[in-house]
Design an enzyme around this catalytic site. Structure first.
Site, short mmCIF file in Angstrom:
data_model
loop_
_atom_site.label_atom_id
_atom_site.label_comp_id
_atom_site.label_asym_id
_atom_site.label_seq_id
_atom_site.Cartn_x
_atom_site.Cartn_y
_atom_site.Cartn_z
N GLU A 174 -14.91 -0.42 12.86
CA GLU A 174 -15.10 -0.79 11.45
C GLU A 174 -15.64 -2.20 11.37
O GLU A 174 -15.15 -3.11 12.05
CB GLU A 174 -13.76 -0.78 10.68
CG GLU A 174 -13.20 0.57 10.43
CD GLU A 174 -11.91 0.52 9.61
OE1 GLU A 174 -11.74 -0.41 8.81
OE2 GLU A 174 -11.09 1.44 9.78
N GLU A 202 -5.71 1.19 13.12
CA GLU A 202 -5.13 -0.15 12.96
C GLU A 202 -3.61 -0.12 13.17
O GLU A 202 -2.84 -0.52 12.27
CB GLU A 202 -5.46 -0.73 11.58
CG GLU A 202 -6.95 -0.92 11.38
CD GLU A 202 -7.34 -1.61 10.08
OE1 GLU A 202 -8.40 -2.21 10.03
OE2 GLU A 202 -6.56 -1.53 9.10
C1 BGP Z 1 -9.30 -1.30 7.09
C2 BGP Z 1 -8.99 0.16 6.94
C3 BGP Z 1 -9.99 0.95 6.18
C4 BGP Z 1 -10.79 0.19 5.18
C5 BGP Z 1 -11.09 -1.24 5.51
C6 BGP Z 1 -11.62 -2.09 4.39
O1 BGP Z 1 -8.15 -2.04 7.16
O2 BGP Z 1 -8.85 0.79 8.19
O3 BGP Z 1 -9.38 2.12 5.76
O4 BGP Z 1 -10.74 0.56 3.90
O5 BGP Z 1 -9.99 -1.89 6.06
O6 BGP Z 1 -10.58 -2.49 3.57
P1 BGP Z 1 -10.64 -2.37 2.02
O7 BGP Z 1 -11.00 -0.96 1.73
O8 BGP Z 1 -9.32 -2.74 1.53
O9 BGP Z 1 -11.71 -3.32 1.60
#
Ligand code: BGP
Length: 469
Positions: free
Chosen positions: A362, A169
């Site tokens: 993701e 990201e």
């Molecule tokens: C993205 C990241 C991840 C992940 C995901 C979910 O931004 O790359 O590392 O964790 O988001 O976010 P969160 O864990 O805050 O729910």
């Protein structure tokens, strides 16, 4: 359904959110070791309330976990390498052999099951020493330190690993300069000049990593990875349309450079208006021409934007700023808007823009889960809400494939429960595998298959045919 035979189904994790063992086998501190509450609080050193220090103990249980991924039928597993396991302060001349041995074992375990590793080289876990000494990516020296680290990985895993992602990201630095760019200057005091110079350093480092990877192994496929902040205008007011165009440009500038090899046409005005004068050398310009092989992204939700900041209701999305609720979207328990069609829209937009293979790195639903007896002496979670979320998004991936978009694969985020990135909680669970860990750090760490485990297994086994429209 329109999934091609070779579609890469799988799941994704990041080292800092699952490994734990934060100081074992020579690992140095990473910026995550001082972020006990997500990106909101920075502590002086590791504190006992930081769940990431122990994580889900993947460092000692990866064999059991990868065996379960294999049981689901994963074709690909995206994980990150913790930079500070390889170079504890980022500046050692020689890499830490114990750290490398751990990833040798993880990779071999994947290959044993025919799972293709997809490695994120930097996933919000820069060595803390580099943040303290250089203010992270605001300093040009980071390019060489990052490339030294890349070189070790590319040489070591030649012939074993095919897919790499340079930065997780990368555009999130706009919102989270410390977590994303290891920049200690508080965001409110960080000038646009310093922010964009840091971005430039990352973009040059990414491009040089692509060049280096291809030089070391022409079979390597290297991708960029962006936070797909999919934004709709809050109203048909042309002011809102232009606002969305402006926000899109800011977000896509990163992948524009990484996928097309130069700053996009709109960068000149954007920099002028932000008072930015980048220091770009001829060597930088040449480096940037080394473009990525694929474009990967995370997609969780869409948001609205308005030119008038007083209009609309703010969203719960905490990775971005000043975005608005969409009255047509449902929201997750954490306030993230749920919009499966937005994934089809995003895939089409990105494909039109880049004409490169896309990878959904993701996607998933963070939710509270309740463990219940499974009737066989163990436990499970009846996570129909997660199944619905994933089903509906995957149906839209199929639609995009039908539209003609080249989608290489899909890795479900947090395929095993792990510590959340934005809030450092365990109760925000994404997994198809439940981990018995409580918010206070107690729990047996036992792994239990949720209902979504069998559901995803069938989706993969049928190459998407079991999905419900
Ligand atoms: C993205 C990241 C991840 C992940 C995901 C979910 O931004 O790359 O590392 O964790 O988001 O976010 P969160 O864990 O805050 O729910």
């Amino acid at each position: 359904m329109y999934f091609p035979e070779n579609f890469l189904w799988g799941g994704a994790t990041a080292a800092n959110q699952c490994e734990g063992a934060y100081d074992e086998d020579g690992k140095g501190l990473s910026i995550q070791d001082v972020l006990p509450k997500g990106f909101k609080v920075i502590t002086d050193g590791p504190t006992p309330d930081n769940l990431k220090l122990k994580g889900i103990d993947y460092y000692h249980r990866y064999k059991e976990d990868i065996a379960m991924f294999a049981e689901m039928g994963f074709k690909v597993y995206r994980f990150s390498i913790a930079w500070s396991r390889i170079f504890p302060t980022g500046e050692e001349a020689v890499p830490n052999e114990a750290g490398l041995k751990f990833y040798d074992a993880v990779i071999d375990e994947c290959l044993k099951y025919g799972i293709e590793p997809l490695i994120t080289i930097s996933h919000y876990e820069t060595p803390l020493a580099l943040a303290k000494k250089y203010n992270g990516w605001s300093n040009r020296i980071m390019i060489d330190l990052y490339l030294k680290y890349c070189q070790v990985l590319f040489e070591r895993y030649k012939g074993k690993v095919k897919y790499w992602v340079t930065f997780n990201e990368i555009n999130s630095i706009l919102h989270q300069p410390f977590m994303s760019g290891a920049i200690l200057t508080p965001k409110a005091q960080l000038s646009n000049q310093d922010l964009y110079q840091a971005i430039h350093h990352e973009l040059v480092a990414s491009a040089r990593a692509v060049e280096l990877a291809h030089r070391i192994d022409p079979n390597y496929k290297v991708g960029c990875m962006i936070l797909a902040v999919t934004i709709y205008p809050l109203s048909p007011n042309p002011d809102d349309i232009i606002e969305v165009m402006r926000l899109d440009d800011e977000n896509y500038l990163f992948a524009d450079v990484q996928a097309r090899g130069a700053y996009p046409y709109f960068a000149k005005r954007l920099f002028e208006e932000k008072g930015v004068q980048l220091e770009i050398t001829d060597a930088d310009r040449e480096a940037l021409t080394h473009t990525v092989d694929f474009v990967s992204f995370s997609y969780y939700s869409s948001n609205c934007a308005s030119a008038d900041p007083t209009k609309g209701e703010p969203t719960g999305s905490n990775m971005t700023t000043n975005l608005k609720r969409n009255p047509y979207s449902k929201v997750s328990e954490w306030g993230w808007q749920i919009d499966p069609q937005g994934l089809r829209y995003t895939l089409n937009r990105l494909y039109a823009r880049y004409q490169k293979p896309l990878f959904i790195a993701e996607n998933g639903l963070g939710a509270n889960d309740t463990l219940v007896p499974d009737g066989k002496g163990g436990f499970t979670v009846e996570d129909d809400y997660r199944i619905k979320y994933m089903n509906d998004h995957l149906v839209q991936v199929s639609e995009a494939l039908h539209d003609g978009v080249d989608v290489m694969g899909y890795t479900a985020w947090g395929c095993i429960d792990l510590i959340s990135c934005s809030t450092a909680e365990i109760k925000k669970r994404y997994g198809m595998i439940y981990v018995d860990l409580n918010s206070d750090g107690t729990g047996t760490l036992a792994r239990w298959r949720k209902k979504s485990f069998d559901w995803y297994k069938e989706v993969i086994a049928t190459n998407g045919e079991s999905l419900k429209v």
